[in-house]
Write a protein that holds these residues in place. Structure first.
Motif, PDB file in Angstrom:
ATOM      1  N   PRO A 175      14.433  -9.180   6.088  1.00 29.14           N
ATOM      2  CA  PRO A 175      14.241 -10.717   6.232  1.00 29.14           C
ATOM      3  C   PRO A 175      12.932 -10.849   6.290  1.00 29.14           C
ATOM      4  N   GLU A 176      12.594 -12.324   5.739  1.00 27.86           N
ATOM      5  CA  GLU A 176      11.212 -12.727   5.928  1.00 27.86           C
ATOM      6  C   GLU A 176      10.491 -12.798   7.094  1.00 27.86           C
ATOM      7  N   TYR A 177       9.240 -12.410   7.355  1.00 31.25           N
ATOM      8  CA  TYR A 177       8.647 -12.223   8.801  1.00 31.25           C
ATOM      9  C   TYR A 177       7.723 -13.266   8.637  1.00 31.25           C
ATOM     10  N   ARG A 178       7.708 -14.000   9.730  1.00 34.21           N
ATOM     11  CA  ARG A 178       6.796 -15.358   9.811  1.00 34.21           C
ATOM     12  C   ARG A 178       5.843 -14.899  10.942  1.00 34.21           C
ATOM     13  N   THR A 179       4.781 -14.973  10.749  1.00 33.63           N
ATOM     14  CA  THR A 179       3.677 -14.527  11.724  1.00 33.63           C
ATOM     15  C   THR A 179       2.860 -15.688  12.346  1.00 33.63           C
ATOM     16  N   GLY A 180       2.464 -15.166  13.316  1.00 33.37           N
ATOM     17  CA  GLY A 180       1.269 -16.313  14.451  1.00 33.37           C
ATOM     18  C   GLY A 180       0.181 -16.555  13.571  1.00 33.37           C
ATOM     19  N   THR A 181      -0.208 -15.831  12.470  1.00 35.49           N
ATOM     20  CA  THR A 181      -1.399 -16.215  11.768  1.00 35.49           C
ATOM     21  C   THR A 181      -1.175 -17.081  10.433  1.00 35.49           C
ATOM     22  N   GLY A 182       0.001 -17.602  10.273  1.00 37.14           N
ATOM     23  CA  GLY A 182       0.222 -18.561   9.257  1.00 37.14           C
ATOM     24  C   GLY A 182       0.796 -18.071   7.816  1.00 37.14           C
ATOM     25  N   PHE A 183       1.482 -16.883   8.294  1.00 39.84           N
ATOM     26  CA  PHE A 183       1.900 -16.233   6.921  1.00 39.84           C
ATOM     27  C   PHE A 183       3.571 -16.079   7.082  1.00 39.84           C
ATOM     28  N   ARG A 184       4.550 -16.302   5.842  1.00 40.04           N
ATOM     29  CA  ARG A 184       5.820 -15.981   5.614  1.00 40.04           C
ATOM     30  C   ARG A 184       5.813 -14.932   4.798  1.00 40.04           C
ATOM     31  N   VAL A 185       6.057 -13.378   5.223  1.00 36.07           N
ATOM     32  CA  VAL A 185       5.925 -12.435   4.338  1.00 36.07           C
ATOM     33  C   VAL A 185       7.333 -11.885   4.110  1.00 36.07           C
ATOM     34  N   THR A 186       7.511 -11.531   2.713  1.00 39.62           N
ATOM     35  CA  THR A 186       8.821 -10.766   2.532  1.00 39.62           C
ATOM     36  C   THR A 186       8.335  -9.385   2.375  1.00 39.62           C
ATOM     37  N   PRO A 187       9.137  -8.549   3.083  1.00 40.27           N
ATOM     38  CA  PRO A 187       8.687  -7.121   2.991  1.00 40.27           C
ATOM     39  C   PRO A 187       9.998  -6.577   2.035  1.00 40.27           C
ATOM     40  N   VAL A 188       9.218  -5.943   0.842  1.00 39.90           N
ATOM     41  CA  VAL A 188       9.943  -5.165  -0.204  1.00 39.90           C
ATOM     42  C   VAL A 188      10.009  -3.451   0.253  1.00 39.90           C
ATOM     43  N   VAL A 189      11.215  -3.278   0.516  1.00 39.42           N
ATOM     44  CA  VAL A 189      11.259  -1.733   0.995  1.00 39.42           C
ATOM     45  C   VAL A 189      11.591  -0.878  -0.393  1.00 39.42           C
ATOM     46  N   ALA A 190      10.621   0.147  -0.541  1.00 36.25           N
ATOM     47  CA  ALA A 190      10.730   1.027  -1.582  1.00 36.25           C
ATOM     48  C   ALA A 190      10.376   2.225  -1.296  1.00 36.25           C
ATOM     49  N   LEU A 191      11.159   3.253  -2.258  1.00 34.74           N
ATOM     50  CA  LEU A 191      10.979   4.751  -2.347  1.00 34.74           C
ATOM     51  C   LEU A 191       9.824   5.197  -3.170  1.00 34.74           C
ATOM     52  N   VAL A 192       9.146   6.023  -2.531  1.00 35.35           N
ATOM     53  CA  VAL A 192       7.886   6.473  -3.617  1.00 35.35           C
ATOM     54  C   VAL A 192       8.185   7.967  -3.600  1.00 35.35           C
ATOM     55  N   GLU A 193       8.110   8.602  -4.907  1.00 34.91           N
ATOM     56  CA  GLU A 193       8.438  10.041  -5.139  1.00 34.91           C
ATOM     57  C   GLU A 193       7.169  10.548  -5.370  1.00 34.91           C
ATOM     58  N   PRO A 194       6.642  11.550  -4.486  1.00 37.93           N
ATOM     59  CA  PRO A 194       5.419  12.390  -4.937  1.00 37.93           C
ATOM     60  C   PRO A 194       5.632  13.381  -6.212  1.00 37.93           C
ATOM     61  N   PRO A 195       4.791  13.844  -6.910  1.00 38.42           N
ATOM     62  CA  PRO A 195       3.273  13.638  -6.542  1.00 38.42           C
ATOM     63  C   PRO A 195       2.764  12.334  -7.073  1.00 38.42           C
ATOM     64  N   PHE A 196       1.785  11.595  -6.401  1.00 36.18           N
ATOM     65  CA  PHE A 196       1.078  10.673  -6.912  1.00 36.18           C
ATOM     66  C   PHE A 196      -0.339  10.379  -6.510  1.00 36.18           C
ATOM     67  N   GLU A 197      -1.003   9.590  -7.316  1.00 37.45           N
ATOM     68  CA  GLU A 197      -2.559   9.682  -7.032  1.00 37.45           C
ATOM     69  C   GLU A 197      -2.747   8.269  -6.450  1.00 37.45           C
ATOM     70  N   LEU A 198      -3.721   8.003  -5.635  1.00 39.33           N
ATOM     71  CA  LEU A 198      -4.110   7.036  -4.870  1.00 39.33           C
ATOM     72  C   LEU A 198      -5.623   6.640  -5.178  1.00 39.33           C
ATOM     73  N   ARG A 199      -6.035   5.482  -5.351  1.00 44.70           N
ATOM     74  CA  ARG A 199      -7.306   4.861  -5.614  1.00 44.70           C
ATOM     75  C   ARG A 199      -7.679   3.731  -4.454  1.00 44.70           C
ATOM     76  N   PRO A 200      -7.736   3.967  -3.192  1.00 44.96           N
ATOM     77  CA  PRO A 200      -7.984   2.710  -2.416  1.00 44.96           C
ATOM     78  C   PRO A 200      -9.262   1.935  -3.098  1.00 44.96           C
ATOM     79  N   ASP A 201      -9.169   0.574  -2.814  1.00 45.34           N
ATOM     80  CA  ASP A 201     -10.034  -0.292  -2.988  1.00 45.34           C
ATOM     81  C   ASP A 201     -11.134  -0.176  -1.597  1.00 45.34           C
ATOM     82  N   PRO A 202     -12.263   0.301  -1.841  1.00 42.52           N
ATOM     83  CA  PRO A 202     -13.212   0.523  -0.577  1.00 42.52           C
ATOM     84  C   PRO A 202     -13.424  -0.939  -0.093  1.00 42.52           C
TER      85      PRO A 202
END
Length: 203
Positions: free
Chosen positions: A106-133
């Motif tokens: 269900p949509e999650y409504r925050t005290g900081t002013g957002f209504r967030v849709t959580p999208v639940v997903a399965l991630v299959e390894p192996p995978f590579e990550l490249r975080p934005d610093p």
């Protein structure tokens, strides 16, 4: 604990539902900014985990906090799934071909002013990550069964903008998982507990 993928999927919404929402303590009900996050469950052979990020300290929203990858809906986004996948690629470099959408919370409504849709997903390894610093200080994983166990859900209070607000937290080692992220994890935990036959242990 074993990973029961079918029971997990059965506990989720098949589509984002208008009017189905969880309200954070102190959340507003008007003029909320739409957003979406990816709730990425990594299926390792021995134990499923959840991929989380720690935001950098200089960001305008939720600086330094632990969060799911995600962000505000942009004009070109066709759906919450599109927003969640786009933001995940931008923030941590996880390619969408590694991501299988399972359903929605269900949509999650925050005290900081957002209504967030959580999208639940399965991630299959192996995978590579490249975080934005610029946005992401760290990417790490926490066991799914730890996060879903109500025994690890602490309730805290804080004064914010003149009001006493209550929130959940799930400390894990040096990581303090709290606020909206903990609230969305709690939402999944409650749905799984409600759907479990008597005596069945959570994931």
């Amino acid at each position: 604990m074993s990973f029961d993928l079918q029971r997990l999927k059965a506990s989720l919404l098949p589509h984002p539902l208008t009017g189905a929402f969880v309200t954070e303590d102190g959340a507003l009900h008007e003029a909320l900014t739409p957003a979406a996050v990816l709730f990425p469950i990594v299926r390792h052979p021995a134990r499923a985990t959840v991929l989380l990020t720690q935001r950098t300290a200089h960001l305008r929203d939720h600086a330094g906090q632990i969060s799911f990858p995600g962000g505000r809906v942009e004009a070109g986004d066709a759906s919450p799934v599109h927003t969640a996948l786009r933001e995940t690629e931008e923030e941590i470099g996880l390619a969408r071909e590694h991501v299988q959408i399972l359903g929605f919370l269900p949509e999650y409504r925050t005290g900081t002013g957002f209504r967030v849709t959580p999208v639940v997903a399965l991630v299959e390894p192996p995978f590579e990550l490249r975080p934005d610093p610029f946005e992401v200080a760290e990417v790490f994983e926490v066991p799914l069964d730890f996060l879903l166990d109500p025994g690890n859900h602490q309730q805290h209070e804080m004064h914010y903008r003149g009001s006493l607000r209550r929130y959940y937290a799930m400390p894990y080692g040096d990581y303090f998982i709290w606020g909206a992220t903990a609230g969305m994890i709690r939402s999944l935990s409650e749905r799984l507990q409600a759907s479990a036959p008597c005596g069945m242990v959570a994931l």
